[in-house]
Design a protein around this motif. Structure first.
Motif, mmCIF file in Angstrom:
data_model
loop_
_atom_site.group_PDB
_atom_site.id
_atom_site.type_symbol
_atom_site.label_atom_id
_atom_site.label_comp_id
_atom_site.label_asym_id
_atom_site.label_seq_id
_atom_site.Cartn_x
_atom_site.Cartn_y
_atom_site.Cartn_z
ATOM 1 N N LYS A 228 52.483 45.358 38.443
ATOM 2 C CA LYS A 228 51.756 46.633 38.425
ATOM 3 C C LYS A 228 50.438 46.497 37.670
ATOM 4 C CE LYS A 228 56.045 49.358 38.593
ATOM 5 N NZ LYS A 228 56.851 50.391 37.936
ATOM 6 N N THR A 229 49.761 45.384 37.923
ATOM 7 C CA THR A 229 48.501 45.084 37.250
ATOM 8 C C THR A 229 47.416 44.936 38.314
ATOM 9 O OG1 THR A 229 49.714 43.939 35.493
ATOM 10 C CG2 THR A 229 47.352 43.522 35.643
ATOM 11 N N ASN A 230 46.574 45.946 38.414
ATOM 12 C CA ASN A 230 45.586 46.036 39.490
ATOM 13 C C ASN A 230 44.224 45.545 39.008
ATOM 14 O OD1 ASN A 230 44.250 46.685 41.842
ATOM 15 N ND2 ASN A 230 44.065 48.863 41.342
ATOM 16 N N VAL A 231 43.772 44.447 39.582
ATOM 17 C CA VAL A 231 42.473 43.879 39.198
ATOM 18 C C VAL A 231 41.357 44.749 39.765
ATOM 19 C CG1 VAL A 231 40.924 41.913 39.494
ATOM 20 C CG2 VAL A 231 43.368 41.536 39.032
ATOM 21 N N ILE A 232 40.492 45.239 38.881
ATOM 22 C CA ILE A 232 39.395 46.110 39.319
ATOM 23 C C ILE A 232 38.022 45.496 39.065
ATOM 24 C CG2 ILE A 232 40.759 48.206 38.992
ATOM 25 C CD1 ILE A 232 39.171 48.650 36.363
ATOM 26 N N GLY A 233 37.968 44.413 38.297
ATOM 27 C CA GLY A 233 36.685 43.787 38.011
ATOM 28 C C GLY A 233 36.831 42.309 37.712
ATOM 29 N N ILE A 234 35.878 41.528 38.231
ATOM 30 C CA ILE A 234 35.855 40.084 37.970
ATOM 31 C C ILE A 234 34.462 39.763 37.473
ATOM 32 C CG2 ILE A 234 36.143 37.788 38.988
ATOM 33 C CD1 ILE A 234 37.874 39.140 41.158
ATOM 34 N N GLU A 235 34.356 39.501 36.178
ATOM 35 C CA GLU A 235 33.052 39.287 35.557
ATOM 36 C C GLU A 235 32.649 37.820 35.682
ATOM 37 O OE1 GLU A 235 35.563 41.088 33.902
ATOM 38 O OE2 GLU A 235 34.632 42.863 34.784
ATOM 39 N N ARG A 236 31.399 37.595 36.023
ATOM 40 C CA ARG A 236 30.912 36.222 36.166
ATOM 41 C C ARG A 236 29.567 36.061 35.467
ATOM 42 N NH1 ARG A 236 27.006 35.338 40.380
ATOM 43 N NH2 ARG A 236 26.516 37.249 41.548
ATOM 44 N N GLU A 237 29.281 34.851 35.101
ATOM 45 C CA GLU A 237 27.951 34.467 34.630
ATOM 46 C C GLU A 237 27.491 33.328 35.529
ATOM 47 O OE1 GLU A 237 27.850 33.458 30.525
ATOM 48 O OE2 GLU A 237 28.457 35.475 29.849
ATOM 49 N N GLY A 238 26.533 33.622 36.380
ATOM 50 C CA GLY A 238 26.101 32.610 37.338
ATOM 51 C C GLY A 238 27.242 32.223 38.250
ATOM 52 N N LYS A 239 27.589 30.942 38.246
ATOM 53 C CA LYS A 239 28.623 30.416 39.123
ATOM 54 C C LYS A 239 29.933 30.132 38.383
ATOM 55 C CE LYS A 239 25.929 30.696 42.603
ATOM 56 N NZ LYS A 239 26.137 31.787 43.583
ATOM 57 N N ARG A 240 30.138 30.818 37.267
ATOM 58 C CA ARG A 240 31.399 30.692 36.535
ATOM 59 C C ARG A 240 32.008 32.072 36.311
ATOM 60 N NH1 ARG A 240 33.088 26.059 34.503
ATOM 61 N NH2 ARG A 240 34.504 27.135 33.072
ATOM 62 N N ILE A 241 33.301 32.181 36.599
ATOM 63 C CA ILE A 241 34.025 33.406 36.290
ATOM 64 C C ILE A 241 34.358 33.393 34.812
ATOM 65 C CG2 ILE A 241 36.055 34.799 36.849
ATOM 66 C CD1 ILE A 241 34.110 34.427 39.168
ATOM 67 N N LYS A 242 34.158 34.511 34.159
ATOM 68 C CA LYS A 242 34.390 34.580 32.711
ATOM 69 C C LYS A 242 35.654 35.364 32.366
ATOM 70 C CE LYS A 242 31.899 32.915 30.332
ATOM 71 N NZ LYS A 242 31.768 31.508 29.917
ATOM 72 N N SER A 243 35.900 36.482 33.061
ATOM 73 C CA SER A 243 37.043 37.320 32.687
ATOM 74 C C SER A 243 37.449 38.228 33.834
ATOM 75 C CB SER A 243 36.726 38.151 31.439
ATOM 76 O OG SER A 243 35.688 39.085 31.719
ATOM 77 N N ILE A 244 38.633 38.793 33.692
ATOM 78 C CA ILE A 244 39.203 39.718 34.670
ATOM 79 C C ILE A 244 39.504 41.038 33.969
ATOM 80 C CG2 ILE A 244 41.151 40.168 36.219
ATOM 81 C CD1 ILE A 244 39.518 37.836 37.170
ATOM 82 N N THR A 245 39.145 42.141 34.597
ATOM 83 C CA THR A 245 39.505 43.464 34.102
ATOM 84 C C THR A 245 40.528 44.073 35.053
ATOM 85 O OG1 THR A 245 37.305 43.782 33.149
ATOM 86 C CG2 THR A 245 38.664 45.736 33.433
ATOM 87 N N ALA A 246 41.611 44.587 34.497
ATOM 88 C CA ALA A 246 42.679 45.151 35.318
ATOM 89 C C ALA A 246 43.194 46.435 34.690
ATOM 90 C CB ALA A 246 43.820 44.144 35.461
ATOM 91 N N ILE A 247 43.911 47.204 35.487
ATOM 92 C CA ILE A 247 44.589 48.406 34.996
ATOM 93 C C ILE A 247 46.089 48.145 35.006
ATOM 94 C CG2 ILE A 247 45.093 50.844 35.427
ATOM 95 C CD1 ILE A 247 42.374 51.129 36.678
ATOM 96 N N LYS A 248 46.701 48.316 33.848
ATOM 97 C CA LYS A 248 48.143 48.155 33.703
ATOM 98 C C LYS A 248 48.657 49.290 32.833
ATOM 99 C CE LYS A 248 51.698 44.980 31.935
ATOM 100 N NZ LYS A 248 52.616 45.052 33.090
ATOM 101 N N ASP A 249 49.651 50.000 33.337
ATOM 102 C CA ASP A 249 50.202 51.148 32.606
ATOM 103 C C ASP A 249 49.105 52.138 32.230
ATOM 104 O OD1 ASP A 249 52.739 50.003 32.765
ATOM 105 O OD2 ASP A 249 52.443 48.885 30.896
ATOM 106 N N GLU A 250 48.195 52.368 33.177
ATOM 107 C CA GLU A 250 47.104 53.332 33.030
ATOM 108 C C GLU A 250 46.131 52.961 31.921
ATOM 109 O OE1 GLU A 250 48.793 57.200 32.621
ATOM 110 O OE2 GLU A 250 49.581 57.252 34.669
ATOM 111 N N GLN A 251 46.118 51.699 31.522
ATOM 112 C CA GLN A 251 45.195 51.245 30.494
ATOM 113 C C GLN A 251 44.432 50.027 30.981
ATOM 114 O OE1 GLN A 251 46.527 51.049 26.519
ATOM 115 N NE2 GLN A 251 47.459 53.059 26.609
ATOM 116 N N LEU A 252 43.192 49.909 30.517
ATOM 117 C CA LEU A 252 42.387 48.737 30.863
ATOM 118 C C LEU A 252 42.835 47.540 30.036
ATOM 119 C CD1 LEU A 252 38.731 50.116 31.134
ATOM 120 C CD2 LEU A 252 40.217 49.354 32.990
ATOM 121 N N VAL A 253 43.010 46.407 30.705
ATOM 122 C CA VAL A 253 43.324 45.151 30.012
ATOM 123 C C VAL A 253 42.364 44.090 30.529
ATOM 124 C CG1 VAL A 253 45.751 45.628 29.505
ATOM 125 C CG2 VAL A 253 45.124 44.684 31.726
#
Length: 492
Positions: A228-253
């Motif tokens: 139940k972890t919905n990925v809503i954002g994938i942050e990148r710098e140039g050609k490298r992925i840096k982090s993932i933002t997801a919603i889990k239990d109605e909270q951002l992780v």
């Protein structure tokens, strides 16, 4: 923010396999799954103790590495299941694979002769082009058999004309099968094609049992699987992925990582990137199409109904495309031995009439159709039912998909620490074994090898031989060392 060496998006066969293979080398990961259970489209759903697949999933593969992994994870929880399936066409049930006497009897002498004449004609003068599915199938079976058995079912599945479906789909799904091979198999038990297998392995509680076991092992090894972890954002710098933002239990992780593996629909992945990709890449992502799917699971108050694992419904007067009899996959799928559980499968697209029908109306429709097919005596025997809808079940191979996918592939290959895997992650109609192979190779790349995931299942025989060779070398190394073997550095 939580940091893991590898972040995996998607808890289906590809993502779980990648994470599990990494865990065997003490490489930690985290798996982010949007659903409430693992397995993706290969999961097993439950309803009042009844277990049913989202479509039937045979466990049969020529990829030895995958076969070994199945048994490593599930050990002795496999059963051997005899395959039996039929085609319903023109009010009759035909054995599938083809049995000449059965087909001759039910089609009648004139239709059978016309099919053979059509086949001989196409062998003497094959179509010069095989761009679409109609041309590909006609060249192998003749126009008459294509019109009789292939056209109506295929168009029911995809919701479009066979002339608009690329030949790639047929080449990938029924490669190596022809009328000649089908007849030889029926008469002389010659069988060299995956399509015609007579027996397969199956987890006793359904395919979800396999993926649930993967999940348990990953959690035990410190590589958690978050449901139940919905990925809503994938942050990148140039050609490298840096982090993932997801919603889990109605909270951002947020999860940061060194490497990222994704099996989420590739069109969705591109739309989650921040900063966004170039417009021509987003346009290609918008051009990819999917076919959705829903299954109406019916509980029937009768111990035995029919012997098939599944039946294909070719007749266009019925909306159902395929019917599963889960008791014939494994008796343990049905908690009450005096009853039967059927899966009525409907191919549709989000927003169309079928998709928008209420669960109550869908259960009523499925009940009428299974009685109309003569598989259940009357609707009074159907005592319960439930509906599961599956978004983006099948990547569509239309006339534009190849061009769009090439743009996407070229763009994704510029990333240094991102790999896409699995059916939807690569917009490729992979079976679960080839999806698992992409996960295996993704893990090997993270561990220092160099494999092109986009070639998996493009030239199937090459990859089967490749993995067999690598598997045997890995086994030899394991015998020579007490510890878990390190990956063998061989380029595909």
């Amino acid at each position: 923010m939580q940091h893991y060496p590898t972040v995996v998006i998607g808890g289906g066969p590809a993502g779980l396999t990648a994470a599990y293979q990494l865990s065997k080398q003490n490489h930690k990961s985290v798996v982010l799954e949007k659903g409430d259970r693992v397995g993706g489209i290969s999961r097993t759903e439950t309803y009042k103790g009844y277990r049913f697949d989202i479509g039937g999933h045979r466990f049969f593969t020529k990829v030895k590495e995958v076969e070994q992994l199945w048994h490593e994870v599930l050990t002795d929880d496999f059963i051997n299941v005899p395959r039996m399936s039929r085609i319903y066409y023109d009010g009759k049930f035909f054995s599938y694979p083809l049995e000449p006497f059965d087909a001759l009897t039910k089609l009648g002498l004139i239709d059978s002769m016309m099919i053979m004449l059509s086949y001989m004609k196409i062998k003497m003068r094959p179509l010069p082009e095989e761009d679409n599915l109609e041309q590909w199938v006609t060249n192998r079976f003749g126009e008459r058999l294509y019109q009789t058995f292939f056209k109506t079912y295929t168009e029911k599945v995809w919701g479009m004309s066979c002339t608009k479906i690329q030949a790639d789909w047929a080449a990938q799904r029924i490669k190596g099968l022809s009328l000649k091979k089908a007849v030889l198999n029926a008469l002389f038990k010659v069988n060299n094609t995956k399509t015609l297998i007579k027996e397969f392995e199956y987890p006793r509680l359904g395919p979800g049992m396999m993926w649930e076991r993967f999940q348990e092992k990953l959690d035990d090894r410190g590589s958690p699987v978050h449901l139940k972890t919905n990925v809503i954002g994938i942050e990148r710098e140039g050609k490298r992925i840096k982090s993932i933002t997801a919603i889990k239990d109605e909270q951002l992780v947020k999860f940061s990582g060194d490497n990222f593996v994704s099996s989420m629909p590739v069109s969705l992945l591109l739309n989650r990137l921040n900063p966004a990709p170039p417009e021509h890449v987003l346009e290609a992502a918008r051009g990819l199409k999917y076919r959705d799917f829903l299954i109406v699971s019916l509980v029937v108050n009768k111990e035995h109904l029919f012997p098939d694992n599944w039946i294909y419904i070719h007749s266009p007067e019925f909306k159902v495309g395929r019917i599963q009899n889960f008791k014939n996959w494994s008796p343990e799928m049905v908690p009450d031995a005096s009853k039967t559980c059927l899966g009525m499968e409907y191919f549709c697209s989000e927003g169309d009439n079928l998709w928008e029908m209420s669960n109550e109306d869908l259960i009523a429709l499925a009940s009428r159709e299974v009685v109309g097919l003569g598989l259940v005596d009357n609707t009074d025997l159907i005592e319960d039912g439930t509906v599961i809808r599956q978004y983006k079940a099948y990547p569509v191979y239309d006339g534009e998909y190849r061009r769009h996918l090439q743009v996407i592939e070229d763009y994704l290959e510029t990333f240094e620490n991102l790999q896409t895997t699995g059916r939807n992650g690569m917009h490729r109609y992979n079976n679960q074994d080839h999806s698992m192979l992409t996960g295996m190779l993704a893990a090997k790349n993270i561990l220092g090898e160099d494999h092109d995931l986009w070639n998996v299942n493009v030239e199937r025989s090459y990859h089967e031989e490749f993995t067999k060779e690598r598997f045997e070398k890995q086994q030899q190394q394991q015998q020579q060392n007490d510890d878990t073997p390190k990956p063998v550095s061989i380029k595909a």
